[in-house]
Design a protein around this motif. Structure first.
Motif, PDB file in Angstrom:
ATOM      1  N   ALA A   1       0.821  -1.214   0.000  1.00  0.00           N
ATOM      2  CA  ALA A   1       0.000   0.000   0.000  1.00  0.00           C
ATOM      3  C   ALA A   1       0.850   1.258   0.000  1.00  0.00           C
ATOM      4  N   ASN A   2       2.099   1.180   0.485  1.00  0.00           N
ATOM      5  CA  ASN A   2       2.948   2.355   0.616  1.00  0.00           C
ATOM      6  C   ASN A   2       4.039   2.448  -0.441  1.00  0.00           C
ATOM      7  N   MET A   3       3.964   1.607  -1.470  1.00  0.00           N
ATOM      8  CA  MET A   3       4.959   1.702  -2.532  1.00  0.00           C
ATOM      9  C   MET A   3       4.847   3.026  -3.275  1.00  0.00           C
ATOM     10  N   CYS A   4       6.002   3.501  -3.735  1.00  0.00           N
ATOM     11  CA  CYS A   4       6.075   4.770  -4.445  1.00  0.00           C
ATOM     12  C   CYS A   4       6.900   4.585  -5.716  1.00  0.00           C
ATOM     13  N   GLY A   5       6.631   5.420  -6.715  1.00  0.00           N
ATOM     14  CA  GLY A   5       7.506   5.447  -7.876  1.00  0.00           C
ATOM     15  C   GLY A   5       6.892   4.989  -9.182  1.00  0.00           C
ATOM     16  N   THR A   6       7.763   4.649 -10.108  1.00  0.00           N
ATOM     17  CA  THR A   6       7.364   4.328 -11.484  1.00  0.00           C
ATOM     18  C   THR A   6       7.105   2.841 -11.695  1.00  0.00           C
ATOM     19  N   GLU A   7       7.290   2.018 -10.641  1.00  0.00           N
ATOM     20  CA  GLU A   7       7.112   0.576 -10.788  1.00  0.00           C
ATOM     21  C   GLU A   7       6.034   0.023  -9.858  1.00  0.00           C
ATOM     22  N   VAL A   8       5.216   0.896  -9.291  1.00  0.00           N
ATOM     23  CA  VAL A   8       4.167   0.427  -8.381  1.00  0.00           C
ATOM     24  C   VAL A   8       3.218  -0.525  -9.105  1.00  0.00           C
TER      25      VAL A   8
ATOM     26  N   ARG B   1      -3.624   0.640  -6.093  1.00  0.00           N
ATOM     27  CA  ARG B   1      -2.443   1.501  -6.100  1.00  0.00           C
ATOM     28  C   ARG B   1      -1.865   1.578  -7.503  1.00  0.00           C
ATOM     29  N   GLY B   2      -1.296   2.754  -7.822  1.00  0.00           N
ATOM     30  CA  GLY B   2      -0.695   2.952  -9.126  1.00  0.00           C
ATOM     31  C   GLY B   2       0.587   3.751  -9.016  1.00  0.00           C
ATOM     32  N   ASN B   3       1.271   3.946 -10.134  1.00  0.00           N
ATOM     33  CA  ASN B   3       2.508   4.716 -10.139  1.00  0.00           C
ATOM     34  C   ASN B   3       2.252   6.126  -9.608  1.00  0.00           C
ATOM     35  N   CYS B   4       3.223   6.659  -8.891  1.00  0.00           N
ATOM     36  CA  CYS B   4       3.044   7.977  -8.284  1.00  0.00           C
ATOM     37  C   CYS B   4       4.397   8.652  -8.091  1.00  0.00           C
ATOM     38  N   HIS B   5       4.355   9.958  -7.916  1.00  0.00           N
ATOM     39  CA  HIS B   5       5.570  10.748  -7.684  1.00  0.00           C
ATOM     40  C   HIS B   5       6.661  10.382  -8.693  1.00  0.00           C
ATOM     41  N   THR B   6       6.249  10.280  -9.944  1.00  0.00           N
ATOM     42  CA  THR B   6       7.187   9.860 -10.984  1.00  0.00           C
ATOM     43  C   THR B   6       8.302  10.884 -11.223  1.00  0.00           C
TER      44      THR B   6
ATOM     45  N   ASP C   1      10.145  11.998  -9.063  1.00  0.00           N
ATOM     46  CA  ASP C   1      11.286  11.647  -8.208  1.00  0.00           C
ATOM     47  C   ASP C   1      12.426  11.065  -9.043  1.00  0.00           C
ATOM     48  N   ALA C   2      12.119  10.676 -10.263  1.00  0.00           N
ATOM     49  CA  ALA C   2      13.147  10.124 -11.149  1.00  0.00           C
ATOM     50  C   ALA C   2      14.107  11.197 -11.645  1.00  0.00           C
TER      51      ALA C   2
ATOM     52  N   VAL D   1      15.539   8.751  -8.092  1.00  0.00           N
ATOM     53  CA  VAL D   1      15.233   8.263  -6.741  1.00  0.00           C
ATOM     54  C   VAL D   1      13.740   7.977  -6.618  1.00  0.00           C
ATOM     55  N   SER D   2      13.125   7.592  -7.749  1.00  0.00           N
ATOM     56  CA  SER D   2      11.765   7.078  -7.671  1.00  0.00           C
ATOM     57  C   SER D   2      11.835   5.695  -7.031  1.00  0.00           C
ATOM     58  N   GLY D   3      10.706   5.202  -6.607  1.00  0.00           N
ATOM     59  CA  GLY D   3      10.711   3.903  -5.936  1.00  0.00           C
ATOM     60  C   GLY D   3      10.661   4.080  -4.432  1.00  0.00           C
ATOM     61  N   GLY D   4      10.931   3.003  -3.725  1.00  0.00           N
ATOM     62  CA  GLY D   4      10.900   3.049  -2.275  1.00  0.00           C
ATOM     63  C   GLY D   4       9.484   3.086  -1.731  1.00  0.00           C
ATOM     64  N   TYR D   5       9.386   3.507  -0.483  1.00  0.00           N
ATOM     65  CA  TYR D   5       8.106   3.456   0.228  1.00  0.00           C
ATOM     66  C   TYR D   5       7.811   4.773   0.933  1.00  0.00           C
ATOM     67  N   HIS D   6       6.535   5.181   0.872  1.00  0.00           N
ATOM     68  CA  HIS D   6       6.099   6.298   1.690  1.00  0.00           C
ATOM     69  C   HIS D   6       6.271   5.935   3.158  1.00  0.00           C
ATOM     70  N   ASP D   7       6.428   6.943   3.987  1.00  0.00           N
ATOM     71  CA  ASP D   7       6.708   6.684   5.399  1.00  0.00           C
ATOM     72  C   ASP D   7       5.525   6.032   6.101  1.00  0.00           C
ATOM     73  N   ALA D   8       4.336   6.576   5.936  1.00  0.00           N
ATOM     74  CA  ALA D   8       3.146   6.028   6.610  1.00  0.00           C
ATOM     75  C   ALA D   8       1.937   6.597   5.887  1.00  0.00           C
ATOM     76  N   GLY D   9       1.163   7.431   6.575  1.00  0.00           N
ATOM     77  CA  GLY D   9       0.026   8.046   5.907  1.00  0.00           C
ATOM     78  C   GLY D   9       0.444   9.226   5.046  1.00  0.00           C
ATOM     79  N   ASP D  10       1.674   9.714   5.266  1.00  0.00           N
ATOM     80  CA  ASP D  10       2.188  10.811   4.445  1.00  0.00           C
ATOM     81  C   ASP D  10       2.946  10.241   3.257  1.00  0.00           C
ATOM     82  N   HIS D  11       3.487  11.125   2.421  1.00  0.00           N
ATOM     83  CA  HIS D  11       4.130  10.668   1.190  1.00  0.00           C
ATOM     84  C   HIS D  11       5.617  10.991   1.132  1.00  0.00           C
ATOM     85  N   VAL D  12       6.194  11.403   2.269  1.00  0.00           N
ATOM     86  CA  VAL D  12       7.639  11.615   2.311  1.00  0.00           C
ATOM     87  C   VAL D  12       8.332  10.251   2.378  1.00  0.00           C
ATOM     88  N   LYS D  13       9.495  10.165   1.766  1.00  0.00           N
ATOM     89  CA  LYS D  13      10.310   8.951   1.873  1.00  0.00           C
ATOM     90  C   LYS D  13      11.481   9.275   2.807  1.00  0.00           C
TER      91      LYS D  13
END
Length: 238
Positions: free
Chosen positions: A47-54, A63-68, A70-71, A83-95
């Motif tokens: 649920a917390n994945m981020c980036g171009t490969e979600v 869930r879908g690709n987001c914060h693209t 960041d690449a 630096v796309s990819g990784g995981y959002h921290d929790a309910g927010d979207h900062v990595k």
């Protein structure tokens, strides 16, 4: 078997159980499905994945690709870094780098200790997916020149901005700055947690995917050398 699964889910569950009174323990249903709890707890990461490969990695079809964008982060050397990819921290979207690296290393250690439990509950492939998504992000965050680490992106997104705005990550278009560890700002705590997560990935997958495992180990060694050769400092929360 049940005790192994409980241990691999979370230390908190064990701690809580150990302090329960007798009446509270008796209130627990004897047929609690800890295998399902393990499975569901891992969905947090999907649920917390981020980036171009979600789209390719997440088990959540909503869930879908987001914060693209960041690449296209800018590293201290002026070059563009993905630096796309990784995981959002929790309910927010900062990595945030430190909790992300800590989560990756603890998940990896749990899998290392209780691999049979993950296999018997059908979660081994799911864990490999989650671990790979972590590892790919950490590799992308590592800026190397002539085989030597010169910088590492330890945070993407500004908490002050992000925490004042609520929206789905797929439609989030706020500016997302990248913060980088350098020799002048070593951010040793985050770097070393990242080293641990990549090193345990080597242990976990060297027998089934040697090429991937050795790549993780190469990055772990390079980042450890960076941490070892520079002054030690704790990263400043942003």
């Amino acid at each position: 078997m049940k005790n192994k699964i409980i241990s691999s889910i979370m230390a908190l569950a064990i701690t809580t159980t150990s302090f329960m009174s007798g009446s509270m323990v008796n209130a627990v249903e004897p047929n609690d499905n800890y295998a399902r709890l393990l499975q569901y707890s891992m969905y947090f990461y999907d649920a917390n994945m981020c980036g171009t490969e979600v789209d390719n990695y997440s088990a959540m079809d909503w869930r879908g690709n987001c914060h693209t964008d960041d690449a296209n982060a800018t590293a201290p050397n002026g070059k563009s870094v993905d630096v796309s990819g990784g995981y959002h921290d929790a309910g927010d979207h900062v990595k945030f780098g430190l909790p992300q690296a800590y989560s990756a290393s603890v998940l990896g250690w749990g899998y290392y200790e209780f691999k049979d439990a993950y296999t018997q509950t059908g979660q081994a492939d799911h864990m490999k997916t989650i671990s790979t998504y972590f590892a790919n992000y950490f590799k992308n965050c590592t800026v190397m020149e002539n085989g030597k680490v010169t910088a590492f992106c330890y945070q993407v997104g500004d908490g002050d901005i992000d925490h004042s705005y609520w929206n789905a990550p797929e439609v989030d278009e706020m500016e997302r700055k990248g913060w980088f560890a350098t020799s002048e700002k070593p951010t040793t705590d985050c770097i070393c947690n990242t080293v641990a997560s990549l090193a345990v990935n080597y242990l976990n997958f060297k027998d089934t995917d040697l090429e991937y495992a050795e790549k993780c180990l190469d990055y772990a060694k390079a980042l450890f050398k960076f941490a070892d050769e520079n002054e030690k400092s704790v990263g400043k929360p942003e």
